[in-house]
Design a protein around this motif. Structure first.
Motif, PDB file in Angstrom:
ATOM      1  N   ASP A   8      40.440  30.202  35.711  1.00  0.00           N
ATOM      2  CA  ASP A   8      40.435  28.940  36.470  1.00  0.00           C
ATOM      3  C   ASP A   8      39.298  28.887  37.495  1.00  0.00           C
ATOM      4  N   ALA A   9      38.320  29.837  37.384  1.00  0.00           N
ATOM      5  CA  ALA A   9      37.356  30.016  38.467  1.00  0.00           C
ATOM      6  C   ALA A   9      36.066  29.212  38.313  1.00  0.00           C
ATOM      7  N   VAL A  10      35.930  28.440  37.213  1.00  0.00           N
ATOM      8  CA  VAL A  10      34.679  27.694  37.023  1.00  0.00           C
ATOM      9  C   VAL A  10      34.435  26.763  38.204  1.00  0.00           C
ATOM     10  N   GLY A  11      33.203  26.860  38.770  1.00  0.00           N
ATOM     11  CA  GLY A  11      32.845  26.014  39.907  1.00  0.00           C
ATOM     12  C   GLY A  11      33.165  26.616  41.257  1.00  0.00           C
ATOM     13  N   GLN A  12      33.884  27.747  41.270  1.00  0.00           N
ATOM     14  CA  GLN A  12      34.227  28.389  42.541  1.00  0.00           C
ATOM     15  C   GLN A  12      33.086  29.318  43.000  1.00  0.00           C
ATOM     16  N   VAL A  13      33.036  29.605  44.305  1.00  0.00           N
ATOM     17  CA  VAL A  13      31.979  30.438  44.889  1.00  0.00           C
ATOM     18  C   VAL A  13      32.539  31.826  45.191  1.00  0.00           C
ATOM     19  N   LEU A  14      31.904  32.841  44.624  1.00  0.00           N
ATOM     20  CA  LEU A  14      32.353  34.216  44.866  1.00  0.00           C
ATOM     21  C   LEU A  14      32.107  34.600  46.316  1.00  0.00           C
ATOM     22  N   CYS A  15      33.058  35.327  46.905  1.00  0.00           N
ATOM     23  CA  CYS A  15      32.920  35.700  48.314  1.00  0.00           C
ATOM     24  C   CYS A  15      32.476  37.143  48.482  1.00  0.00           C
ATOM     25  N   HIS A  16      32.233  37.864  47.391  1.00  0.00           N
ATOM     26  CA  HIS A  16      31.720  39.232  47.505  1.00  0.00           C
ATOM     27  C   HIS A  16      30.989  39.604  46.224  1.00  0.00           C
ATOM     28  N   ASP A  17      30.135  40.625  46.324  1.00  0.00           N
ATOM     29  CA  ASP A  17      29.439  41.118  45.143  1.00  0.00           C
ATOM     30  C   ASP A  17      30.442  41.734  44.183  1.00  0.00           C
ATOM     31  N   MET A  18      30.163  41.631  42.886  1.00  0.00           N
ATOM     32  CA  MET A  18      31.044  42.209  41.863  1.00  0.00           C
ATOM     33  C   MET A  18      30.217  43.150  41.003  1.00  0.00           C
ATOM     34  N   THR A  19      30.599  44.426  41.010  1.00  0.00           N
ATOM     35  CA  THR A  19      29.836  45.474  40.353  1.00  0.00           C
ATOM     36  C   THR A  19      30.291  45.662  38.907  1.00  0.00           C
ATOM     37  N   GLN A  20      29.308  45.769  38.010  1.00  0.00           N
ATOM     38  CA  GLN A  20      29.591  46.072  36.613  1.00  0.00           C
ATOM     39  C   GLN A  20      29.080  47.473  36.304  1.00  0.00           C
ATOM     40  N   ILE A  21      29.925  48.280  35.696  1.00  0.00           N
ATOM     41  CA  ILE A  21      29.548  49.644  35.330  1.00  0.00           C
ATOM     42  C   ILE A  21      29.539  49.767  33.812  1.00  0.00           C
ATOM     43  N   ILE A  22      28.355  50.088  33.273  1.00  0.00           N
ATOM     44  CA  ILE A  22      28.208  50.409  31.855  1.00  0.00           C
ATOM     45  C   ILE A  22      27.617  51.807  31.812  1.00  0.00           C
ATOM     46  N   PRO A  23      28.435  52.836  31.447  1.00  0.00           N
ATOM     47  CA  PRO A  23      27.969  54.225  31.512  1.00  0.00           C
ATOM     48  C   PRO A  23      26.615  54.418  30.821  1.00  0.00           C
ATOM     49  N   GLY A  24      25.705  55.022  31.560  1.00  0.00           N
ATOM     50  CA  GLY A  24      24.392  55.305  31.025  1.00  0.00           C
ATOM     51  C   GLY A  24      23.446  54.122  31.005  1.00  0.00           C
ATOM     52  N   VAL A  25      23.932  52.957  31.397  1.00  0.00           N
ATOM     53  CA  VAL A  25      23.105  51.749  31.341  1.00  0.00           C
ATOM     54  C   VAL A  25      22.918  51.146  32.730  1.00  0.00           C
ATOM     55  N   MET A  26      24.012  50.863  33.420  1.00  0.00           N
ATOM     56  CA  MET A  26      23.879  50.234  34.724  1.00  0.00           C
ATOM     57  C   MET A  26      25.111  50.464  35.582  1.00  0.00           C
ATOM     58  N   LYS A  27      24.889  50.444  36.881  1.00  0.00           N
ATOM     59  CA  LYS A  27      25.964  50.348  37.867  1.00  0.00           C
ATOM     60  C   LYS A  27      25.376  49.541  39.017  1.00  0.00           C
ATOM     61  N   ASP A  28      25.618  48.249  38.987  1.00  0.00           N
ATOM     62  CA  ASP A  28      25.035  47.373  40.001  1.00  0.00           C
ATOM     63  C   ASP A  28      25.836  46.078  40.031  1.00  0.00           C
ATOM     64  N   ALA A  29      25.527  45.272  41.027  1.00  0.00           N
ATOM     65  CA  ALA A  29      26.217  43.986  41.147  1.00  0.00           C
ATOM     66  C   ALA A  29      25.789  43.058  40.009  1.00  0.00           C
ATOM     67  N   ARG A  30      26.738  42.664  39.187  1.00  0.00           N
ATOM     68  CA  ARG A  30      26.447  41.702  38.118  1.00  0.00           C
ATOM     69  C   ARG A  30      26.451  40.288  38.681  1.00  0.00           C
ATOM     70  N   PHE A  31      27.361  40.055  39.640  1.00  0.00           N
ATOM     71  CA  PHE A  31      27.438  38.756  40.302  1.00  0.00           C
ATOM     72  C   PHE A  31      27.398  38.982  41.808  1.00  0.00           C
ATOM     73  N   ARG A  32      26.563  38.203  42.469  1.00  0.00           N
ATOM     74  CA  ARG A  32      26.388  38.351  43.907  1.00  0.00           C
ATOM     75  C   ARG A  32      27.245  37.349  44.679  1.00  0.00           C
ATOM     76  N   LYS A  33      27.519  37.724  45.910  1.00  0.00           N
ATOM     77  CA  LYS A  33      28.200  36.817  46.826  1.00  0.00           C
ATOM     78  C   LYS A  33      27.456  35.475  46.841  1.00  0.00           C
ATOM     79  N   GLY A  34      28.217  34.379  46.751  1.00  0.00           N
ATOM     80  CA  GLY A  34      27.625  33.049  46.745  1.00  0.00           C
ATOM     81  C   GLY A  34      27.381  32.491  45.364  1.00  0.00           C
ATOM     82  N   HIS A  35      27.576  33.342  44.328  1.00  0.00           N
ATOM     83  CA  HIS A  35      27.359  32.869  42.948  1.00  0.00           C
ATOM     84  C   HIS A  35      28.431  31.833  42.582  1.00  0.00           C
ATOM     85  N   VAL A  36      28.005  30.755  41.950  1.00  0.00           N
ATOM     86  CA  VAL A  36      28.933  29.736  41.459  1.00  0.00           C
ATOM     87  C   VAL A  36      29.306  30.078  40.020  1.00  0.00           C
TER      88      VAL A  36
END
Length: 344
Positions: A8-36
Motif C-alpha cells: 500500500d506504499a505507492v506514493g509514500q515518502v520513506l523516512c529512513h534509508d533501507m539497506t539491501q544485502i546481496i552476498p558478494g555483490v552489495m551492502k548499501d542503501a537501495r532506497f534513501r530517505k525521502g524516496h517516493v
C-alpha cells in the motif's frame, strides 16, 4: 513516522534509508530517505523482506535521524576538519591538517550520557595527519525529540567538543650536557635523535651547544638560545639524582618556572618541564633523561606534540600519564596506535 503495508506504499515518502544485502555483490542503501515509493519498487522491497515499511508522518516535535545528526555534528565540528555525508543518522569528521587532537572530555561524557545519541572518538592529545578520522557521531533511533537535541545544545553552551591544533614552525635550541661529550671522549647521540623528532613536527633546529658539567655554563647556553629567538630549548643529559648531575639546577637558574621534575612514565621518569616567560610568551625548557637517546618512545614523545602545537602542559596533565604510561617496548612499534600515553 507510521508503519504501513508495503503493497500500500505507492506514493509514500520513506523516512529512513533501507539497506539491501546481496552476498558478494552489495551492502548499501537501495532506497534513501525521502524516496517516493513507485509500483516498480514494491517487488524489490518485498524481496528485501520488507512486508511493512515506515513512511514519514510529519510531527513538529520530532527530528528525523539525519536532521538530528546535523545538529550533533555542529556541536563537534571545528576548524581544520572535514565531514562526511550524513548516512543513517551518522556523520564522521576527519582532520585536514597535521596537528594535535584536543577533546573536551567532560562535555563529551555529558553528551554521551544523554542517551539516543553518541559520539565515538580517538583518544585526546593524539597526533593526527590529514585524512585521519577524528570521531563518528550517530543518532540512535530513527526519530528523536527536538527537546533532546536542544538539551545537547544547552550543554555545549556554544563550545565545540573537538579541536585540532596545527603544529607551529617552532625554532628549537639543543643543549647537550656532560664533560665526556664536551671533551670529545664520547660521541654525542642525543643531537641526531632530537633533531629528527623536532623536524617530524615541522620544527627548525637553531643549533646545538655542548656544555661541561658546570651548571652556570648550561644556564648560559640556554639563555643564549632564548636571546636568539628560540621558541623552545631542549636540554639533554645530567637528569638523574646523582650529586654530579646538575641539569635541573641549571634550568632552575634561568628563572624558568618548573612545572614538574619527574613524570609517571617509563621510559622517562626523570623528565623535567619548565616554562621561561619572555615578552608575554611561555618558552618551554625541558630536561631530557638518557632514555630519550636510545628508547623508541618515551615521555618526550608524549609531550613534544603538545609543545609543538602551543598547548600548555600542566603538572596535573603529567600526573595523569601514569594510566597507560608504561611503554611495552614492542619489537614492532605501533605508537601512537597503541595504549602508551593515553591517560591524559
Amino acid at each position: 513516522m507510521k508503519e504501513i503495508r508495503t503493497v500500500d506504499a505507492v506514493g509514500q515518502v520513506l523516512c529512513h534509508d533501507m539497506t539491501q544485502i546481496i552476498p558478494g555483490v552489495m551492502k548499501d542503501a537501495r532506497f534513501r530517505k525521502g524516496h517516493v515509493v513507485t509500483e516498480e519498487d514494491i517487488p524489490v522491497l518485498l524481496s528485501m523482506g520488507k512486508e511493512h515499511i515506515y513512511v514519514w508522518e510529519k510531527d513538529d516535535s520530532l527530528y528525523h535521524e539525519n536532521e538530528a545528526a546535523e545538529i550533533l555534528c555542529s556541536l563537534c565540528m571545528n576548524d581544520h576538519m572535514e565531514r562526511s555525508e550524513v548516512k543513517e543518522g551518522k556523520i564522521e569528521l576527519k582532520s585536514t591538517v597535521r596537528g594535535l587532537l584536543k577533546i573536551d572530555t567532560g562535555l563529551l561524557d555529558r553528551i554521551n550520557s544523554q542517551g539516543n545519541m553518541m559520539i565515538a572518538s580517538r583518544h585526546p592529545n593524539t597526533p593526527v595527519e590529514p585524512g585521519d578520522k577524528l570521531c563518528g557521531t550517530r543518532i540512535i533511533p530513527l526519530v528523536i525529540k527536538k527537546e533532546e537535541m536542544e538539551e545537547a545544545r544547552k550543554l555545549c553552551k556554544g563550545k565545540k567538543i573537538f579541536a585540532v591544533l596545527p603544529y607551529l614552525d617552532k625554532k628549537v635550541g639543543l643543549v647537550t650536557t656532560g664533560s665526556e661529550v664536551f671533551h670529545g671522549r664520547v660521541k654525542d647521540s642525543f643531537g641526531p635523535v632530537l633533531k629528527a623528532k623536532v623536524e617530524e613536527f615541522g620544527g627548525q633546529i637553531l643549533g646545538q651547544t655542548v656544555t661541561d658539567d658546570k651548571p652556570e655554563h648550561t644556564t648560559e647556553a640556554i639563555m643564549e638560545f632564548i636571546r636568539q629567538g628560540a621558541d623552545m630549548v631542549l636540554v639533554s643529559g645530567g637528569m638523574s639524582v646523582d650529586p654530579d648531575d646538575k641539569t635541573p639546577l641549571a634550568i632552575r637558574n634561568t628563572g624558568a618556572e618548573v612545572i614538574s621534575y619527574g613524570a609517571p612514565v617509563l621510559p622517562g621518569a626523570m623528565f623535567l618541564l619548565s616554562y621561561y616567560k619572555k615578552d608575554g610568551k611561555n618558552i618551554p625548557i625541558t630536561g631530557l633523561p638518557g632514555c630519550v637517546m636510545y628508547s623508541k618512545r618515551t615521555v618526550f614523545d608524549l609531550v613534544l606534540p603538545r609543545l609543538m602545537a602551543d598547548d600548555p602542559v600542566t603538572k596535573e596533565d603529567l600526573d595523569k600519564l601514569g594510566k597507560g604510561g608504561l611503554c611495552l617496548s614492542c619489537d614492532v612499534c605501533y605508537y601512537p596506535n597503541c595504549g602508551f600515553g593515553k591517560g591524559w
